[in-house]
Design a protein around this motif. Sequence first.
Motif, PDB file in Angstrom:
ATOM      1  N   PRO A 118       2.556   8.742  -0.039  1.00 57.29           N
ATOM      2  CA  PRO A 118       1.144   9.129   0.002  1.00 57.29           C
ATOM      3  C   PRO A 118       0.732  10.101  -1.097  1.00 57.29           C
ATOM      4  CG  PRO A 118       2.111   9.224   2.196  1.00 57.29           C
ATOM      5  CD  PRO A 118       3.243   9.028   1.241  1.00 57.29           C
TER       6      PRO A 118
ATOM      7  N   GLU B 209       1.357   9.744  -4.218  1.00 59.46           N
ATOM      8  CA  GLU B 209       1.131   9.011  -5.454  1.00 59.46           C
ATOM      9  C   GLU B 209      -0.302   8.492  -5.517  1.00 59.46           C
ATOM     10  OE1 GLU B 209       4.011   5.901  -5.562  1.00 59.46           O
ATOM     11  OE2 GLU B 209       5.704   7.254  -5.213  1.00 59.46           O
ATOM     12  N   LYS B 210      -0.698   8.118  -6.717  1.00 56.20           N
ATOM     13  CA  LYS B 210      -2.014   7.516  -6.896  1.00 56.20           C
ATOM     14  C   LYS B 210      -1.911   6.005  -6.709  1.00 56.20           C
ATOM     15  CE  LYS B 210      -3.839  10.976 -10.127  1.00 56.20           C
ATOM     16  NZ  LYS B 210      -4.409  11.203 -11.489  1.00 56.20           N
ATOM     17  N   PRO B 211      -2.919   5.394  -6.087  1.00 63.95           N
ATOM     18  CA  PRO B 211      -2.909   3.932  -5.986  1.00 63.95           C
ATOM     19  C   PRO B 211      -3.164   3.307  -7.343  1.00 63.95           C
ATOM     20  CG  PRO B 211      -4.990   4.804  -5.198  1.00 63.95           C
ATOM     21  CD  PRO B 211      -4.123   5.999  -5.475  1.00 63.95           C
TER      22      PRO B 211
ATOM     23  N   GLU C 193       0.844  -1.181   0.000  1.00 59.47           N
ATOM     24  CA  GLU C 193       0.000   0.000   0.000  1.00 59.47           C
ATOM     25  C   GLU C 193       0.887   1.241   0.000  1.00 59.47           C
ATOM     26  OE1 GLU C 193      -2.435  -0.372   3.447  1.00 59.47           O
ATOM     27  OE2 GLU C 193      -0.811   0.111   4.841  1.00 59.47           O
ATOM     28  N   LEU C 194       0.282   2.388  -0.273  1.00 57.57           N
ATOM     29  CA  LEU C 194       1.037   3.621  -0.370  1.00 57.57           C
ATOM     30  C   LEU C 194       1.858   3.857   0.905  1.00 57.57           C
ATOM     31  CD1 LEU C 194      -1.588   5.993  -2.036  1.00 57.57           C
ATOM     32  CD2 LEU C 194       0.367   4.870  -3.104  1.00 57.57           C
TER      33      LEU C 194
ATOM     34  N   ARG D 176      -2.038  -0.607  -3.201  1.00 61.26           N
ATOM     35  CA  ARG D 176      -3.360  -0.266  -2.677  1.00 61.26           C
ATOM     36  C   ARG D 176      -3.380   1.142  -2.085  1.00 61.26           C
ATOM     37  NH1 ARG D 176      -4.608  -4.197   1.765  1.00 61.26           N
ATOM     38  NH2 ARG D 176      -2.361  -4.058   2.090  1.00 61.26           N
ATOM     39  N   ASP D 177      -4.570   1.704  -2.035  1.00 64.92           N
ATOM     40  CA  ASP D 177      -4.765   3.009  -1.410  1.00 64.92           C
ATOM     41  C   ASP D 177      -4.669   2.856   0.109  1.00 64.92           C
ATOM     42  OD1 ASP D 177      -5.196   5.674  -1.159  1.00 64.92           O
ATOM     43  OD2 ASP D 177      -7.268   5.652  -1.885  1.00 64.92           O
ATOM     44  N   ARG D 178      -4.513   3.973   0.769  1.00 66.09           N
ATOM     45  CA  ARG D 178      -4.386   3.973   2.224  1.00 66.09           C
ATOM     46  C   ARG D 178      -4.985   5.263   2.756  1.00 66.09           C
ATOM     47  NH1 ARG D 178       1.455   3.547   5.374  1.00 66.09           N
ATOM     48  NH2 ARG D 178       0.728   4.098   7.473  1.00 66.09           N
ATOM     49  N   ASP D 179      -5.685   5.163   3.868  1.00 66.90           N
ATOM     50  CA  ASP D 179      -6.349   6.328   4.450  1.00 66.90           C
ATOM     51  C   ASP D 179      -5.370   7.051   5.374  1.00 66.90           C
ATOM     52  OD1 ASP D 179      -8.219   8.180   5.213  1.00 66.90           O
ATOM     53  OD2 ASP D 179      -9.126   6.894   6.743  1.00 66.90           O
TER      54      ASP D 179
END
Length: 313
Positions: A110, A112-114, A64-65, A135-138
């Motif tokens: 963070p 960057e785009k997932p 993930e990011l 993967r994206d990350r919050d």
Amino acid sequence: MTTTVNQANSKSSTEIVVGAIWECKLLRTSMKRAIVSGGIIASILSLVSPVQALQVVVTPPNPELGDTLSVIIQVDGNGGETPKVSLQQKNYPAFPIGNNRFRALLPTTPLEKPGARLLQVSGDGQVQKLNVQVRDRDFPTQSIWLPPGKDEEGTDAEFDRVDAFKALVTPQKFWDGKLLRPNSGEITTIYGVRRYYNGVFAKDYYHRGVDYAGAYGSPVVAPAAGRVSLVGRESQGFKIHGNVVGIDHGQGVASILMHLSRIDVKEGDFVKAGQVIGALGSTGASTGPHLHWGLYVHGQSVDPVPWRLQAIE
């Protein structure tokens, strides 16, 4: 009964027989040569190893990011050349780790785009292209209010020194195993947090490290072995970083430890993992006593936590 022999026909027949005999001899010779040649070719081919596919393994398997991608490359050892590695057409160095294996470290952030990233590895005369899904990350958002005197912008001289440190790619690998926690204080700000500074959203900013709110003057230790390649002081114009120590862990991996109240090392020193390098403070752009630990891979800030949980070769 008398048989009459035609001499002309007899001569012609004799020539045909002799020619046939020579053709048979030539045929046998050709067959022998073919057999011998075939045997030599077969022997040569038996000495040639079959072509092995270039083996590439990427960890973590579901990144993930903010994660660091570790790319392990297995080669057959005959070429002797270092594999070439690129992610999204940006090149990264690979380093030998033994047994005909190489390892490249690729940062993600963070900002960057997932989604899919094109990883290309070439070696042994082969090229492998892989799609790596990140993967994206919050990442949470917080507001920071800096008091007068703490909200100054850093100078070019300060950032030039820090940027030069982050760009180091020393061939040797100094770290060994999991990275250590640099201070025993409570974690107050995690990696990747987005911020408002004095009410203004910092668009291209994310928290490039982990903050530890330990006691003022508590020891700060080296997360891993390495060479001290940056020492900066607030009194020398380091208005953002404050008193800061940068440790080069080798092969593009570096730690930066900021806002120190005291520095116990000098540039050029080699430190061991766990060695005290200074004390926690509140110098630079800081709202209170804490340690900021940033981990960088090829100049990009990555999440240090996975490096503390699992060793990277």
